[in-house]
Scaffold this motif. Structure first.
Motif, PDB file in Angstrom:
ATOM      1  N   ARG A  78       0.832  -1.220   0.000  1.00  0.00           N
ATOM      2  CA  ARG A  78       0.000   0.000   0.000  1.00  0.00           C
ATOM      3  C   ARG A  78       0.857   1.256   0.000  1.00  0.00           C
ATOM      4  NH1 ARG A  78      -2.859  -3.025   3.928  1.00  0.00           N
ATOM      5  NH2 ARG A  78      -2.084  -1.657   5.581  1.00  0.00           N
ATOM      6  N   LEU A  79       1.953   1.231   0.767  1.00  0.00           N
ATOM      7  CA  LEU A  79       2.847   2.406   0.787  1.00  0.00           C
ATOM      8  C   LEU A  79       3.506   2.611  -0.576  1.00  0.00           C
ATOM      9  CD1 LEU A  79       4.548   2.065   4.292  1.00  0.00           C
ATOM     10  CD2 LEU A  79       2.818   3.719   3.582  1.00  0.00           C
ATOM     11  N   ARG A  80       3.895   1.517  -1.196  1.00  0.00           N
ATOM     12  CA  ARG A  80       4.488   1.655  -2.530  1.00  0.00           C
ATOM     13  C   ARG A  80       3.450   2.154  -3.533  1.00  0.00           C
ATOM     14  NH1 ARG A  80       8.329  -3.801  -3.015  1.00  0.00           N
ATOM     15  NH2 ARG A  80       9.900  -3.113  -1.499  1.00  0.00           N
ATOM     16  N   TRP A  81       2.206   1.747  -3.355  1.00  0.00           N
ATOM     17  CA  TRP A  81       1.132   2.248  -4.220  1.00  0.00           C
ATOM     18  C   TRP A  81       0.989   3.766  -4.044  1.00  0.00           C
ATOM     19  CZ3 TRP A  81      -3.766  -1.218  -4.957  1.00  0.00           C
ATOM     20  CH2 TRP A  81      -4.463  -0.789  -6.084  1.00  0.00           C
ATOM     21  N   VAL A  82       1.045   4.211  -2.800  1.00  0.00           N
ATOM     22  CA  VAL A  82       0.986   5.658  -2.548  1.00  0.00           C
ATOM     23  C   VAL A  82       2.161   6.357  -3.213  1.00  0.00           C
ATOM     24  CG1 VAL A  82       1.105   7.417  -0.747  1.00  0.00           C
ATOM     25  CG2 VAL A  82      -0.321   5.387  -0.420  1.00  0.00           C
ATOM     26  N   HIS A  83       3.332   5.724  -3.162  1.00  0.00           N
ATOM     27  CA  HIS A  83       4.509   6.303  -3.813  1.00  0.00           C
ATOM     28  C   HIS A  83       4.287   6.439  -5.319  1.00  0.00           C
ATOM     29  CE1 HIS A  83       8.760   6.144  -5.371  1.00  0.00           C
ATOM     30  NE2 HIS A  83       8.888   7.065  -4.428  1.00  0.00           N
ATOM     31  N   GLN A  84       3.640   5.451  -5.922  1.00  0.00           N
ATOM     32  CA  GLN A  84       3.341   5.530  -7.350  1.00  0.00           C
ATOM     33  C   GLN A  84       2.322   6.637  -7.636  1.00  0.00           C
ATOM     34  OE1 GLN A  84       4.805   3.360  -9.952  1.00  0.00           O
ATOM     35  NE2 GLN A  84       6.168   3.450  -8.188  1.00  0.00           N
ATOM     36  N   THR A  90      17.322  14.935  -2.830  1.00  0.00           N
ATOM     37  CA  THR A  90      16.994  14.945  -1.405  1.00  0.00           C
ATOM     38  C   THR A  90      15.529  14.601  -1.189  1.00  0.00           C
ATOM     39  OG1 THR A  90      18.681  16.639  -1.023  1.00  0.00           O
ATOM     40  CG2 THR A  90      17.015  16.343   0.676  1.00  0.00           C
ATOM     41  N   LEU A  91      14.642  15.228  -1.928  1.00  0.00           N
ATOM     42  CA  LEU A  91      13.212  14.976  -1.768  1.00  0.00           C
ATOM     43  C   LEU A  91      12.855  13.548  -2.153  1.00  0.00           C
ATOM     44  CD1 LEU A  91      11.888  18.341  -3.275  1.00  0.00           C
ATOM     45  CD2 LEU A  91      12.197  17.756  -0.864  1.00  0.00           C
ATOM     46  N   GLU A  92      13.396  13.075  -3.256  1.00  0.00           N
ATOM     47  CA  GLU A  92      13.080  11.723  -3.701  1.00  0.00           C
ATOM     48  C   GLU A  92      13.667  10.669  -2.766  1.00  0.00           C
ATOM     49  OE1 GLU A  92      11.269  10.420  -6.475  1.00  0.00           O
ATOM     50  OE2 GLU A  92      10.419  12.417  -6.267  1.00  0.00           O
ATOM     51  N   THR A  93      14.808  10.975  -2.159  1.00  0.00           N
ATOM     52  CA  THR A  93      15.406  10.019  -1.216  1.00  0.00           C
ATOM     53  C   THR A  93      14.503   9.801  -0.016  1.00  0.00           C
ATOM     54  OG1 THR A  93      17.668  10.553  -1.883  1.00  0.00           O
ATOM     55  CG2 THR A  93      17.361   9.649   0.321  1.00  0.00           C
ATOM     56  N   TYR A  94      14.000  10.880   0.561  1.00  0.00           N
ATOM     57  CA  TYR A  94      13.124  10.730   1.721  1.00  0.00           C
ATOM     58  C   TYR A  94      11.813  10.042   1.340  1.00  0.00           C
ATOM     59  CZ  TYR A  94      16.151  13.581   4.647  1.00  0.00           C
ATOM     60  OH  TYR A  94      17.209  14.046   5.383  1.00  0.00           O
ATOM     61  N   ALA A  95      11.290  10.331   0.150  1.00  0.00           N
ATOM     62  CA  ALA A  95      10.060   9.673  -0.287  1.00  0.00           C
ATOM     63  C   ALA A  95      10.287   8.180  -0.491  1.00  0.00           C
ATOM     64  CB  ALA A  95       9.560  10.318  -1.584  1.00  0.00           C
ATOM     65  N   ALA A  96      11.398   7.810  -1.111  1.00  0.00           N
ATOM     66  CA  ALA A  96      11.690   6.397  -1.336  1.00  0.00           C
ATOM     67  C   ALA A  96      11.927   5.667  -0.021  1.00  0.00           C
ATOM     68  CB  ALA A  96      12.902   6.256  -2.248  1.00  0.00           C
ATOM     69  N   GLN A  97      12.597   6.316   0.916  1.00  0.00           N
ATOM     70  CA  GLN A  97      12.848   5.670   2.210  1.00  0.00           C
ATOM     71  C   GLN A  97      11.559   5.461   2.983  1.00  0.00           C
ATOM     72  OE1 GLN A  97      15.662   7.778   4.650  1.00  0.00           O
ATOM     73  NE2 GLN A  97      15.098   6.642   6.500  1.00  0.00           N
ATOM     74  N   ALA A  98      10.663   6.434   2.950  1.00  0.00           N
ATOM     75  CA  ALA A  98       9.439   6.347   3.744  1.00  0.00           C
ATOM     76  C   ALA A  98       8.382   5.456   3.105  1.00  0.00           C
ATOM     77  CB  ALA A  98       8.861   7.754   3.954  1.00  0.00           C
ATOM     78  N   LEU A  99       8.288   5.450   1.779  1.00  0.00           N
ATOM     79  CA  LEU A  99       7.178   4.772   1.109  1.00  0.00           C
ATOM     80  C   LEU A  99       7.579   3.485   0.401  1.00  0.00           C
ATOM     81  CD1 LEU A  99       5.399   7.905  -0.408  1.00  0.00           C
ATOM     82  CD2 LEU A  99       4.830   6.675   1.691  1.00  0.00           C
ATOM     83  N   CYS A 100       8.842   3.361   0.007  1.00  0.00           N
ATOM     84  CA  CYS A 100       9.277   2.154  -0.701  1.00  0.00           C
ATOM     85  C   CYS A 100      10.010   1.175   0.195  1.00  0.00           C
ATOM     86  CB  CYS A 100      10.173   2.534  -1.880  1.00  0.00           C
ATOM     87  SG  CYS A 100       9.287   3.271  -3.258  1.00  0.00           S
ATOM     88  N   ALA A 101      10.150   1.494   1.478  1.00  0.00           N
ATOM     89  CA  ALA A 101      10.833   0.615   2.437  1.00  0.00           C
ATOM     90  C   ALA A 101      12.268   0.333   2.002  1.00  0.00           C
ATOM     91  CB  ALA A 101      10.056  -0.684   2.631  1.00  0.00           C
ATOM     92  N   LEU A 112      20.750   4.727   0.492  1.00  0.00           N
ATOM     93  CA  LEU A 112      20.428   5.952  -0.239  1.00  0.00           C
ATOM     94  C   LEU A 112      21.392   7.071   0.160  1.00  0.00           C
ATOM     95  CD1 LEU A 112      16.530   5.901   0.105  1.00  0.00           C
ATOM     96  CD2 LEU A 112      17.922   4.994  -1.757  1.00  0.00           C
ATOM     97  N   ALA A 113      21.652   7.949  -0.786  1.00  0.00           N
ATOM     98  CA  ALA A 113      22.534   9.091  -0.535  1.00  0.00           C
ATOM     99  C   ALA A 113      21.777  10.182   0.194  1.00  0.00           C
ATOM    100  CB  ALA A 113      23.099   9.625  -1.851  1.00  0.00           C
TER     101      ALA A 113
END
Length: 471
Positions: free
Chosen positions: A27-33, A91-102, A108-109
């Protein structure tokens, strides 16, 4: 296998499939998409509005499926250009990937993409995220309403209006209408599968495209090395300055206690010496704290035109050696100085004079701790190329007292001496010699800048222990 066990195994497999497709991670990955689809929308709408002005089209762009796919394809290069030109995208995409893509944080840098290699990776990731997100978002918006209608077609006659279903009107109004729910379920399963594949694809490529580049890894290693060098530098300064003062005060207090009744005058002198040593230790501690402040405020202070070395500069051989020898002699250690005088020491480079003082100080501290009462011969020789420090003393006839062992500071003295010498491009060696103990340090006059440079972290072949073996 019984029928019940087969049913249980089938139920477990169903739960596993549903967990992968509808679990919290999915579900979190779906939200990321969906987030990626929302971010693509401005590019998509801009191109969808501009294409009729650039191409000879007669259909309505918002109703022409081909025009929409063309706008989608043309928007991806613009998305990649955004990731290439704006470093904060990573920076923004890193935090989004960490939080939503597990995705693990260590993969990540951190921080903006500075190098062009990092920017190119960010551009690829941004295009991948928004591209897959747009497809998953489109499927998520369009398919569930259609699937819901198909599920209700056999039960709601009003939904079987032929004009709605042309050219599939015969399918929904004929005998095959009862298969519509199966098609609706298949469409819902396809939607879940599409979201799962899109999320898994982004999770797979996030460490590759958002992970640290070789330049990022090198910068991180340099930062860790600089932090380690600063800690080692502070540890050496504290050990050599405060540690020496504590060892001297311990000896002086012990001597004053033993003769307090028999020789009050000597006890008074010892107390005065303790006072002077403590005052000098406070001054050196202030200097060490100034060194620490330099690590944090050096660039800002340089820009302002001021220094942060503190009110008490670090002692050097020419100015501080006399007071050092006087305090050591007061503690009961006889020191015979040979070699060049203060005039030659004043001509030394500042960093060589400072590190040379610390080496002499630590050598004398070792004698105080491990060979109290022994005569020390201190030789200082200055040539055009180097400063040579030689310190010899007889081995102790008995182990040091408990108070002296307590002031031993953990046996890090010779390691610090070796590090100081190596930082200047010199050498240091200590060990038994001709029935006694000898410490030799050679410091090039044209070497590095001592504690102001990095930390080699070596020991130069010297050991740590006691004066009977290694200090």
């Amino acid at each position: 296998m019984t029928r019940a066990s087969r049913a249980a195994a089938s139920l477990r497999r169903t739960r596993t499939v549903l967990g992968r497709g509808l679990g919290q991670r999915a579900r979190l990955r779906w939200v990321h998409q969906l987030l990626g689809g929302a971010l693509l929308m401005p590019y998509f709408l801009l191109l969808l509005a501009l294409l009729p002005l650039l191409l000879p089209v007669t259909s309505e762009p918002f109703r022409d499926l081909g025009m929409q796919f063309l706008a989608y394809g043309l928007s991806l290069p613009l998305v990649a250009a955004t990731g290439l030109l704006f470093p904060l995208v990573r920076t923004l995409e890193t935090y989004a990937a960490q939080a939503l893509c597990a995705v693990p944080a260590g993969a990540l840098a951190r921080g903006p993409a500075v190098s062009w290699a990092a920017r190119r990776r960010t551009a690829g990731w941004f295009a991948l995220h928004l591209g897959t997100g747009a497809l998953v978002s489109g499927v998520s918006l369009a398919v569930p309403p259609m699937a819901a209608v198909l599920l209700l077609v056999p039960f709601v006659p009003a939904l079987r209006v032929r004009e709605w279903w042309d050219p599939w009107a015969d399918f929904v109004s004929g005998p095959w209408s009862w298969t519509a729910p199966l098609l609706g379920v298949a469409l819902l399963a396809g939607t879940v599968a599409t979201a799962h594949v899109g999320g898994a694809l982004c999770a797979r490529w996030a460490p590759v495209l958002l992970g640290p580049t070789p330049a990022d890894q090198l910068a991180a290693a340099e930062q860790r090395a600089a932090a380690l060098a600063a800690r080692n530098r502070l540890a050496r300064e504290l050990h050599d300055s405060v540690g020496h003062a504590l060892s001297t005060v311990t000896l002086q207090a012990s001597a004053a206690r033993r003769v307090l009744d028999a020789d009050p005058e000597f006890a008074r002198e010892a107390l005065n010496a303790i006072e002077d040593t403590a005052r000098e230790a406070v001054a050196e501690l202030d200097s060490v704290l100034g060194v620490l402040r330099e690590e944090h405020d050096g660039e800002d202070t340089d820009a302002a035109g001021g220094g942060t070395a503190g009110a008490h500069p670090a002692p050097v051989l020419a100015d501080g050696l006399g007071g050092l020898l006087r305090r050591v002699r007061t503690a009961g250690v006889r020191v015979d100085r040979t070699g060049d005088g203060d005039a030659a020491l004043r001509a030394l480079p500042p960093h060589t004079a400072r590190e040379g003082y610390r080496i002499v100080q630590e050598g004398l501290s070792n004698v105080l701790r491990h060979a109290p009462g022994q005569r020390v011969r201190l030789g200082l020789s200055v040539t055009e190329q180097e400063l040579c420090i030689t310190m010899t003393n007889p081995l102790p006839t008995a182990p040091a007292s408990g108070a002296l062992r307590a002031a031993g500071m953990g046996g890090r003295g010779l390691r610090g001496i070796a590090e100081r010498a190596i930082l200047l491009g010199g050498t240091a060696d200590a060990g038994p010699y001709d029935g006694g103990w000898r410490l030799t340090a050679r410091l090039p006059l044209g070497g590095g800048t001592g504690s102001d440079t990095g930390d080699a972290g070596g020991t130069g072949g010297t050991g740590d222990g006691t004066a009977g073996s290694a200090r």
